[in-house]
Design an enzyme around this catalytic site. Structure first.
Site, PDB file in Angstrom:
ATOM      1  N   PHE A  37       0.828  -1.209   0.000  1.00  0.00           N
ATOM      2  CA  PHE A  37       0.000   0.000   0.000  1.00  0.00           C
ATOM      3  C   PHE A  37       0.860   1.255   0.000  1.00  0.00           C
ATOM      4  CE2 PHE A  37      -1.962   2.932   3.310  1.00  0.00           C
ATOM      5  CZ  PHE A  37      -2.650   3.703   2.390  1.00  0.00           C
TER       6      PHE A  37
ATOM      7  N   ASP B 195      12.967 -11.878  -1.426  1.00  0.00           N
ATOM      8  CA  ASP B 195      12.731 -11.809   0.005  1.00  0.00           C
ATOM      9  C   ASP B 195      13.948 -11.145   0.634  1.00  0.00           C
ATOM     10  OD1 ASP B 195      12.410 -12.226   2.714  1.00  0.00           O
ATOM     11  OD2 ASP B 195      11.694 -14.281   2.505  1.00  0.00           O
ATOM     12  N   VAL B 196      13.780  -9.981   1.255  1.00  0.00           N
ATOM     13  CA  VAL B 196      14.936  -9.249   1.768  1.00  0.00           C
ATOM     14  C   VAL B 196      15.550  -9.921   2.995  1.00  0.00           C
ATOM     15  CG1 VAL B 196      14.161  -7.044   0.842  1.00  0.00           C
ATOM     16  CG2 VAL B 196      13.514  -7.691   3.187  1.00  0.00           C
TER      17      VAL B 196
ATOM     18  N   TYR C   6       4.935  -7.522  15.829  1.00  0.00           N
ATOM     19  CA  TYR C   6       5.107  -6.308  15.029  1.00  0.00           C
ATOM     20  C   TYR C   6       5.789  -5.210  15.841  1.00  0.00           C
ATOM     21  CZ  TYR C   6       3.858  -2.513  11.799  1.00  0.00           C
ATOM     22  OH  TYR C   6       3.892  -1.452  10.921  1.00  0.00           O
TER      23      TYR C   6
ATOM     24  N   ARG D 210      -7.707  -3.245   9.211  1.00  0.00           N
ATOM     25  CA  ARG D 210      -7.633  -1.890   9.743  1.00  0.00           C
ATOM     26  C   ARG D 210      -8.973  -1.181   9.603  1.00  0.00           C
ATOM     27  NH1 ARG D 210      -1.526  -0.526   7.615  1.00  0.00           N
ATOM     28  NH2 ARG D 210      -2.140  -1.913   5.927  1.00  0.00           N
TER      29      ARG D 210
END
Length: 349
Positions: free
Chosen positions: A11, A56-57, A163, A204
């Site tokens: 997003f 994928d970092v 998170y 959200r």
């Protein structure tokens, strides 16, 4: 300017890619599409200044393959960024409650290993590194509004801890990298942001309320709706991110809108903008849900000359239009930049 945007198909990331390209930058978007969506950046793939790498970092960042191989979306492998880089922006992470609760280990990994590898990339390239942290580092705050000097009130083993603690560790790692290696780092703490391209099912408040209202309701509010949030429109937030990329301030710097309102008031506003007659019902409030959330953005004004500009009703109107057009199968490019409601207000109604 040549910028790597990790999480560029998400997003916020897709909006940042657009803004950087519009400003003349070359953008290398890195995403594994765990929570990002290909359609967010599909219109950008025809641009010569845009490169998409599915990586994928948290995996290796060194390779010998060429950068400009634009393979299939399901390609896998290490990230090789050949040539100079001016900035690395780390937005890669599940960011909604639905996503990080479903992907707790992945969320912790990208906050730890992903941050370290992107920091190393920035150090090698002598590039500016900007970490997208979050207001969640403040937890359920006991100081209100929240300035950058507040250390937070976080449950390290609670249902949001994967998170919260991933971002807090990422901030510590970024700070240590700057102190140890002199890496040109910056940290922004992003408060609740909304706008087009949010997923309807990401959990959200704004996309949930809009989707429920457009489907005929009911609109579900957690608890009694007295808990407050501060909502920043995505265009404003991205403008602040770009300012941070261009600056040298180490941060952390809060980015968000200091206008605060109860969640129940937000739900009522969304229902009105959707022009739907739907009921609002109350459901149990999740554990560790913050009671208040409001940024002190004084520092952002001082060091970035930034402040949010988009009125809440205007931004919500644009977002409602996007969701309505998406439900009707219309391309997102047809979403008006100003909602009917905001045009009426501008005309004096």
């Amino acid at each position: 300017m040549r910028v790597v945007v990790a999480g560029g198909a998400g997003f916020l990331g897709s909006h940042l890619c657009e803004r950087l390209l519009a400003g003349g930058a070359e953008v290398i978007c890195v995403d594994n599409f765990l929570t990002g969506r290909p359609e967010n950046i599909d219109p950008l793939r025809t641009l010569a200044a845009f490169r998409l790498l599915r990586r994928d970092v948290t995996g290796p960042l060194d390779a010998t393959g060429p950068l400009d191989v634009d393979g299939p979306l399901d390609a896998d492998g290490p990230l090789d960024v050949a040539g100079p880089i001016d900035a690395v922006v780390h937005l890669a992470s599940p960011a909604s409650p639905v996503d990080y609760r479903a992907l707790p280990l992945e969320t912790l990994a990208v906050g730890a290993w992903g941050t370290r590898r992107l920091l190393e990339l920035a150090r090698r390239k002598q590039a500016r590194f900007v970490l997208a942290s979050t207001s969640e580092v403040y937890g359920d705050p006991q100081v209100h509004p929240q300035p950058e000097g507040y250390w937070g009130h976080v449950n390290p083993v609670g249902p949001r801890s994967m998170y919260d603690e991933a971002k807090r560790f990422a901030e510590a790692l970024t700070t240590a990298h700057r102190a140890t290696h002199g890496t040109r780092t910056g940290i922004v703490r992003i408060f609740n942001t909304y706008g087009p391209r949010m997923r309807a099912d990401d959990g959200r408040a704004v996309p949930t309320f809009i989707t429920q209202a457009l489907r005929g309701g009911p609109v579900t509010v957690a608890g009694d709706g007295s808990q407050t949030r501060s909502l920043c429109y995505v265009d404003d937030l991205v403008a602040g991110l770009v300012r941070m990329v261009e600056a040298e301030h180490p941060g952390p710097v809060n980015l968000g809108n200091p206008r605060e309102l109860p969640v129940l008031e937000l739900a009522r506003l969304v229902v009105r903008l959707c022009d739907e007659q739907v009921p609002i019902v109350f459901v149990p409030r999740p554990p560790d849900d913050p009671s208040v959330r409001r940024p002190d953005v004084t520092l952002a004004g001082e060091v970035l000359d930034w402040r949010p500009r988009v009125d809440l009703a205007d931004g919500l109107g644009r977002t409602v239009d996007w969701f309505r057009n998406r439900a009707a199968g219309l391309p997102s490019a047809l979403v008006p930049r100003q909602s009917r409601a905001s045009r009426s207000r501008a005309g004096g109604d």
